[in-house]
Design a protein around this motif. Sequence first.
Motif, PDB file in Angstrom:
ATOM      1  N   UNK A  46      40.731  46.130  45.746  1.00 42.81           N
ATOM      2  CA  UNK A  46      40.471  44.848  46.428  1.00 42.81           C
ATOM      3  C   UNK A  46      41.465  43.743  46.005  1.00 42.81           C
ATOM      4  N   UNK A  47      41.669  42.889  46.705  1.00 35.36           N
ATOM      5  CA  UNK A  47      42.474  41.743  46.615  1.00 35.36           C
ATOM      6  C   UNK A  47      41.890  40.568  45.808  1.00 35.36           C
ATOM      7  N   UNK A  48      42.584  40.001  45.185  1.00 31.93           N
ATOM      8  CA  UNK A  48      42.012  38.714  44.505  1.00 31.93           C
ATOM      9  C   UNK A  48      41.202  37.761  45.450  1.00 31.93           C
ATOM     10  N   UNK A  49      41.805  37.435  46.621  1.00 25.55           N
ATOM     11  CA  UNK A  49      41.049  36.714  47.447  1.00 25.55           C
ATOM     12  C   UNK A  49      39.687  37.116  47.809  1.00 25.55           C
ATOM     13  N   UNK A  50      39.598  38.347  47.844  1.00 21.53           N
ATOM     14  CA  UNK A  50      38.314  39.051  48.200  1.00 21.53           C
ATOM     15  C   UNK A  50      37.094  39.248  47.190  1.00 21.53           C
ATOM     16  N   UNK A  51      37.580  38.653  45.704  1.00 22.56           N
ATOM     17  CA  UNK A  51      36.795  38.908  44.795  1.00 22.56           C
ATOM     18  C   UNK A  51      35.503  37.950  44.962  1.00 22.56           C
ATOM     19  N   UNK A  52      34.202  38.276  44.763  1.00 26.04           N
ATOM     20  CA  UNK A  52      33.285  37.252  44.827  1.00 26.04           C
ATOM     21  C   UNK A  52      33.384  36.124  43.690  1.00 26.04           C
ATOM     22  N   UNK A  53      33.172  35.096  43.827  1.00 23.68           N
ATOM     23  CA  UNK A  53      33.196  33.911  42.911  1.00 23.68           C
ATOM     24  C   UNK A  53      32.219  34.194  41.540  1.00 23.68           C
ATOM     25  N   UNK A  54      32.876  34.147  40.547  1.00 25.72           N
ATOM     26  CA  UNK A  54      32.011  34.321  39.386  1.00 25.72           C
ATOM     27  C   UNK A  54      32.232  35.667  38.734  1.00 25.72           C
ATOM     28  N   UNK A  55      32.811  36.594  39.426  1.00 21.59           N
ATOM     29  CA  UNK A  55      33.291  38.195  38.925  1.00 21.59           C
ATOM     30  C   UNK A  55      34.302  38.208  38.120  1.00 21.59           C
ATOM     31  N   UNK A  56      34.263  38.638  36.624  1.00 21.89           N
ATOM     32  CA  UNK A  56      35.407  39.016  35.984  1.00 21.89           C
ATOM     33  C   UNK A  56      36.202  40.150  36.596  1.00 21.89           C
ATOM     34  N   UNK A  57      37.484  40.030  36.462  1.00 19.40           N
ATOM     35  CA  UNK A  57      38.365  41.158  36.905  1.00 19.40           C
ATOM     36  C   UNK A  57      39.699  41.058  36.044  1.00 19.40           C
ATOM     37  N   UNK A  58      40.165  42.264  36.226  1.00 18.57           N
ATOM     38  CA  UNK A  58      41.563  42.734  35.750  1.00 18.57           C
ATOM     39  C   UNK A  58      42.725  42.892  36.838  1.00 18.57           C
ATOM     40  N   UNK A  59      43.619  41.969  36.809  1.00 14.10           N
ATOM     41  CA  UNK A  59      44.714  42.259  37.692  1.00 14.10           C
ATOM     42  C   UNK A  59      45.366  43.539  37.533  1.00 14.10           C
ATOM     43  N   UNK A  60      45.243  44.449  38.527  1.00 18.57           N
ATOM     44  CA  UNK A  60      45.730  45.874  38.568  1.00 18.57           C
ATOM     45  C   UNK A  60      47.270  45.858  38.637  1.00 18.57           C
ATOM     46  N   UNK A  61      47.566  45.339  39.670  1.00 19.28           N
ATOM     47  CA  UNK A  61      48.976  45.195  40.175  1.00 19.28           C
ATOM     48  C   UNK A  61      49.230  44.007  40.933  1.00 19.28           C
ATOM     49  N   UNK A  62      50.735  43.543  41.123  1.00 19.83           N
ATOM     50  CA  UNK A  62      51.182  42.371  42.041  1.00 19.83           C
ATOM     51  C   UNK A  62      52.143  42.985  42.745  1.00 19.83           C
ATOM     52  N   UNK A  63      52.095  42.587  44.069  1.00 18.54           N
ATOM     53  CA  UNK A  63      52.974  43.089  44.999  1.00 18.54           C
ATOM     54  C   UNK A  63      54.275  41.817  45.077  1.00 18.54           C
ATOM     55  N   UNK A  64      54.986  41.868  44.164  1.00 21.48           N
ATOM     56  CA  UNK A  64      55.901  40.543  43.770  1.00 21.48           C
ATOM     57  C   UNK A  64      57.006  40.523  45.235  1.00 21.48           C
ATOM     58  N   UNK A  65      56.934  41.303  45.907  1.00 29.17           N
ATOM     59  CA  UNK A  65      57.828  41.335  47.079  1.00 29.17           C
ATOM     60  C   UNK A  65      57.183  40.511  48.087  1.00 29.17           C
TER      61      UNK A  65
END
Length: 84
Positions: free
Chosen positions: A1-20
């Motif tokens: 799931x992308x960060x912009x799809x995360x529901x408001x208020x749900x804690x998450x860990x960034x798994x990876x970032x596509x720096x490109x």
Amino acid sequence: MQLDELPIGVKARIASVDWAMLVPEEGQRLRALGLDAGAEVTLAYRGILAGRDPLAVEVGRMTVAMRRGHARAMQVEPLQPVSA
């Protein structure tokens, strides 16, 4: 799931970032703010207009405003159940 799809208020860990997907200066700024793989984040706010910008993301004790396009470069893993 992308960060912009995360529901408001749900804690998450960034798994990876596509720096490109990001301009190098933008990527450097996000890293300096602690938004990199392994960081725990919570989506606090999503804009109400058509582009749904800006997003407010809590990382540590900070709240960082970012564009939706930047959040789309980040894959997250929710740390709690996400209700549909």
